[in-house]
Design a protein around this motif. Structure first.
Motif, PDB file in Angstrom:
ATOM      1  N   TYR A  36       0.855  -1.178   0.000  1.00  0.00           N
ATOM      2  CA  TYR A  36       0.000   0.000   0.000  1.00  0.00           C
ATOM      3  C   TYR A  36       0.896   1.234   0.000  1.00  0.00           C
ATOM      4  CZ  TYR A  36      -3.607  -3.310   1.334  1.00  0.00           C
ATOM      5  OH  TYR A  36      -4.466  -4.369   1.352  1.00  0.00           O
ATOM      6  N   THR A  37       0.509   2.229  -0.777  1.00  0.00           N
ATOM      7  CA  THR A  37       1.293   3.460  -0.843  1.00  0.00           C
ATOM      8  C   THR A  37       0.465   4.628  -0.326  1.00  0.00           C
ATOM      9  OG1 THR A  37       0.603   4.016  -3.097  1.00  0.00           O
ATOM     10  CG2 THR A  37       2.538   2.610  -2.869  1.00  0.00           C
ATOM     11  N   SER A  38       1.145   5.553   0.320  1.00  0.00           N
ATOM     12  CA  SER A  38       0.492   6.793   0.745  1.00  0.00           C
ATOM     13  C   SER A  38       0.388   7.723  -0.449  1.00  0.00           C
ATOM     14  CB  SER A  38       1.307   7.459   1.857  1.00  0.00           C
ATOM     15  OG  SER A  38       1.302   6.672   3.009  1.00  0.00           O
ATOM     16  N   GLY A  39      -0.492   8.695  -0.346  1.00  0.00           N
ATOM     17  CA  GLY A  39      -0.640   9.682  -1.400  1.00  0.00           C
ATOM     18  C   GLY A  39       0.610  10.544  -1.524  1.00  0.00           C
ATOM     19  N   VAL A  40       0.909  10.933  -2.742  1.00  0.00           N
ATOM     20  CA  VAL A  40       2.066  11.784  -3.034  1.00  0.00           C
ATOM     21  C   VAL A  40       1.677  12.817  -4.077  1.00  0.00           C
ATOM     22  CG1 VAL A  40       3.791  10.012  -2.475  1.00  0.00           C
ATOM     23  CG2 VAL A  40       2.938  10.221  -4.803  1.00  0.00           C
ATOM     24  N   VAL A  41       2.556  13.747  -4.303  1.00  0.00           N
ATOM     25  CA  VAL A  41       2.382  14.763  -5.343  1.00  0.00           C
ATOM     26  C   VAL A  41       3.617  14.772  -6.237  1.00  0.00           C
ATOM     27  CG1 VAL A  41       0.861  16.217  -3.936  1.00  0.00           C
ATOM     28  CG2 VAL A  41       3.337  16.550  -3.854  1.00  0.00           C
ATOM     29  N   ALA A  42       3.502  15.446  -7.354  1.00  0.00           N
ATOM     30  CA  ALA A  42       4.655  15.654  -8.220  1.00  0.00           C
ATOM     31  C   ALA A  42       5.526  16.735  -7.593  1.00  0.00           C
ATOM     32  CB  ALA A  42       4.198  16.075  -9.614  1.00  0.00           C
ATOM     33  N   VAL A  43       6.817  16.457  -7.503  1.00  0.00           N
ATOM     34  CA  VAL A  43       7.742  17.426  -6.923  1.00  0.00           C
ATOM     35  C   VAL A  43       8.881  17.699  -7.890  1.00  0.00           C
ATOM     36  CG1 VAL A  43       7.208  16.811  -4.535  1.00  0.00           C
ATOM     37  CG2 VAL A  43       9.060  15.634  -5.718  1.00  0.00           C
ATOM     38  N   GLU A  44       9.564  18.806  -7.628  1.00  0.00           N
ATOM     39  CA  GLU A  44      10.783  19.138  -8.362  1.00  0.00           C
ATOM     40  C   GLU A  44      11.768  19.715  -7.361  1.00  0.00           C
ATOM     41  OE1 GLU A  44       9.404  21.868 -11.340  1.00  0.00           O
ATOM     42  OE2 GLU A  44       9.171  23.502  -9.922  1.00  0.00           O
ATOM     43  N   GLY A  45      12.998  19.780  -7.753  1.00  0.00           N
ATOM     44  CA  GLY A  45      14.016  20.316  -6.851  1.00  0.00           C
ATOM     45  C   GLY A  45      15.266  19.491  -6.944  1.00  0.00           C
ATOM     46  N   PRO A  46      16.233  19.654  -6.115  1.00  0.00           N
ATOM     47  CA  PRO A  46      16.190  20.225  -4.782  1.00  0.00           C
ATOM     48  C   PRO A  46      16.300  21.739  -4.778  1.00  0.00           C
ATOM     49  CG  PRO A  46      18.317  19.180  -5.154  1.00  0.00           C
ATOM     50  CD  PRO A  46      17.511  19.007  -6.397  1.00  0.00           C
ATOM     51  N   PRO A  47      15.861  22.368  -3.714  1.00  0.00           N
ATOM     52  CA  PRO A  47      15.071  21.757  -2.648  1.00  0.00           C
ATOM     53  C   PRO A  47      13.712  21.331  -3.184  1.00  0.00           C
ATOM     54  CG  PRO A  47      15.063  24.132  -2.396  1.00  0.00           C
ATOM     55  CD  PRO A  47      16.000  23.824  -3.534  1.00  0.00           C
ATOM     56  N   LEU A  48      13.153  20.280  -2.599  1.00  0.00           N
ATOM     57  CA  LEU A  48      11.881  19.757  -3.078  1.00  0.00           C
ATOM     58  C   LEU A  48      10.760  20.770  -2.881  1.00  0.00           C
ATOM     59  CD1 LEU A  48      11.940  16.071  -1.803  1.00  0.00           C
ATOM     60  CD2 LEU A  48      12.438  16.931  -4.088  1.00  0.00           C
ATOM     61  N   LYS A  49       9.975  20.913  -3.947  1.00  0.00           N
ATOM     62  CA  LYS A  49       8.787  21.762  -3.879  1.00  0.00           C
ATOM     63  C   LYS A  49       7.742  21.189  -4.818  1.00  0.00           C
ATOM     64  CE  LYS A  49      10.070  25.012  -7.487  1.00  0.00           C
ATOM     65  NZ  LYS A  49      10.126  26.386  -7.911  1.00  0.00           N
ATOM     66  N   LEU A  50       6.506  21.592  -4.613  1.00  0.00           N
ATOM     67  CA  LEU A  50       5.404  21.154  -5.446  1.00  0.00           C
ATOM     68  C   LEU A  50       5.662  21.570  -6.893  1.00  0.00           C
ATOM     69  CD1 LEU A  50       2.588  19.812  -5.213  1.00  0.00           C
ATOM     70  CD2 LEU A  50       1.653  22.099  -4.893  1.00  0.00           C
ATOM     71  N   ALA A  51       5.589  20.618  -7.814  1.00  0.00           N
ATOM     72  CA  ALA A  51       5.894  20.899  -9.213  1.00  0.00           C
ATOM     73  C   ALA A  51       4.785  21.678  -9.912  1.00  0.00           C
ATOM     74  CB  ALA A  51       6.170  19.590  -9.962  1.00  0.00           C
ATOM     75  N   TYR A  52       3.540  21.449  -9.529  1.00  0.00           N
ATOM     76  CA  TYR A  52       2.409  22.103 -10.184  1.00  0.00           C
ATOM     77  C   TYR A  52       1.484  22.681  -9.123  1.00  0.00           C
ATOM     78  CZ  TYR A  52       4.095  19.751 -14.325  1.00  0.00           C
ATOM     79  OH  TYR A  52       4.886  19.328 -15.359  1.00  0.00           O
ATOM     80  N   ALA A  53       1.841  23.830  -8.611  1.00  0.00           N
ATOM     81  CA  ALA A  53       1.005  24.503  -7.618  1.00  0.00           C
ATOM     82  C   ALA A  53      -0.100  25.242  -8.355  1.00  0.00           C
ATOM     83  CB  ALA A  53       1.843  25.465  -6.787  1.00  0.00           C
ATOM     84  N   GLY A  54      -1.303  25.073  -7.929  1.00  0.00           N
ATOM     85  CA  GLY A  54      -2.416  25.766  -8.568  1.00  0.00           C
ATOM     86  C   GLY A  54      -3.644  24.890  -8.626  1.00  0.00           C
ATOM     87  N   CYS A  55      -4.560  25.294  -9.481  1.00  0.00           N
ATOM     88  CA  CYS A  55      -5.864  24.658  -9.535  1.00  0.00           C
ATOM     89  C   CYS A  55      -6.260  24.417 -10.992  1.00  0.00           C
ATOM     90  CB  CYS A  55      -6.870  25.578  -8.840  1.00  0.00           C
ATOM     91  SG  CYS A  55      -8.479  24.861  -8.583  1.00  0.00           S
ATOM     92  N   LEU A  56      -6.634  23.183 -11.317  1.00  0.00           N
ATOM     93  CA  LEU A  56      -7.092  22.877 -12.668  1.00  0.00           C
ATOM     94  C   LEU A  56      -8.439  23.543 -12.918  1.00  0.00           C
ATOM     95  CD1 LEU A  56      -6.041  19.168 -13.028  1.00  0.00           C
ATOM     96  CD2 LEU A  56      -4.953  21.175 -13.952  1.00  0.00           C
ATOM     97  N   GLY A  57      -8.589  24.046 -14.115  1.00  0.00           N
ATOM     98  CA  GLY A  57      -9.786  24.809 -14.430  1.00  0.00           C
ATOM     99  C   GLY A  57      -9.604  26.272 -14.065  1.00  0.00           C
ATOM    100  N   GLY A  58      -8.500  26.588 -13.425  1.00  0.00           N
ATOM    101  CA  GLY A  58      -8.147  27.959 -13.046  1.00  0.00           C
ATOM    102  C   GLY A  58      -6.811  28.305 -13.676  1.00  0.00           C
ATOM    103  N   ASP A  59      -5.756  28.231 -12.869  1.00  0.00           N
ATOM    104  CA  ASP A  59      -4.440  28.629 -13.365  1.00  0.00           C
ATOM    105  C   ASP A  59      -3.606  27.478 -13.916  1.00  0.00           C
ATOM    106  OD1 ASP A  59      -4.386  27.696 -10.763  1.00  0.00           O
ATOM    107  OD2 ASP A  59      -2.943  29.145 -10.042  1.00  0.00           O
ATOM    108  N   LEU A  60      -4.109  26.251 -13.903  1.00  0.00           N
ATOM    109  CA  LEU A  60      -3.406  25.113 -14.487  1.00  0.00           C
ATOM    110  C   LEU A  60      -4.223  24.522 -15.629  1.00  0.00           C
ATOM    111  CD1 LEU A  60      -2.111  23.166 -11.333  1.00  0.00           C
ATOM    112  CD2 LEU A  60      -0.812  24.705 -12.822  1.00  0.00           C
TER     113      LEU A  60
END
Length: 140
Positions: A36-60
């Motif tokens: 079983y895996t926990s939920g994750v997000v797409a990241v980039e870095g280092p330093p690690l940060k959210l790769a796609y910050a925003g909202c679909l249907g809005g700014d993404l």
């Protein structure tokens, strides 16, 4: 080199290092032959940060969402590789659940999750695609 790693290399895909847990939980739980895996997000870095910050249907865009879903799956693969040592131990994914941050009128959450499903198909094959749920949410 493992078969799965060879396939990833052929596709030009690099599996990232395991992500650190973001709270009081474990990223991977192994129970017999099921992981079983926990939920994750797409990241980039280092330093690690959210790769796609925003909202679909809005700014993404839908393409941003698909890339984010693919990136999140890569984060899962990194966690699996860290826990199992070799992705060849993964026979298939049984279930894929995606929570898609979106505006209330965005109805393409399943298309967003295709970004992750396509990578699974390309690596493990169409006959091993998992059952899937895609849910639009207001916040993550």
């Amino acid at each position: 080199m493992s078969t799965i790693q060879e396939r990833l290399s052929e596709l030009g895909v690099t599996v990232p290092d395991p992500l650190p847990a973001g709270g009081l939980y474990t990223s991977i739980v192994i129970d017999g032959d099921v992981v079983y895996t926990s939920g994750v997000v797409a990241v980039e870095g280092p330093p690690l940060k959210l790769a796609y910050a925003g909202c679909l249907g809005g700014d993404l865009s839908l393409d941003d969402g698909r890339a984010s879903a693919r990136g999140a799956l890569l984060s899962i693969l990194g966690n699996l590789k860290g826990a199992l040592g070799d992705l060849d131990r993964v026979e298939r994914f049984l279930r894929l659940v995606g929570y898609v941050r979106a505006t209330p009128d965005f109805t393409d959450a399943p298309k967003v999750m295709d970004g992750a499903s396509e990578l699974l198909r390309d690596v493990w094959g169409a006959e091993r695609l998992p059952a899937r749920t895609a849910v639009g949410v207001a916040a993550l």
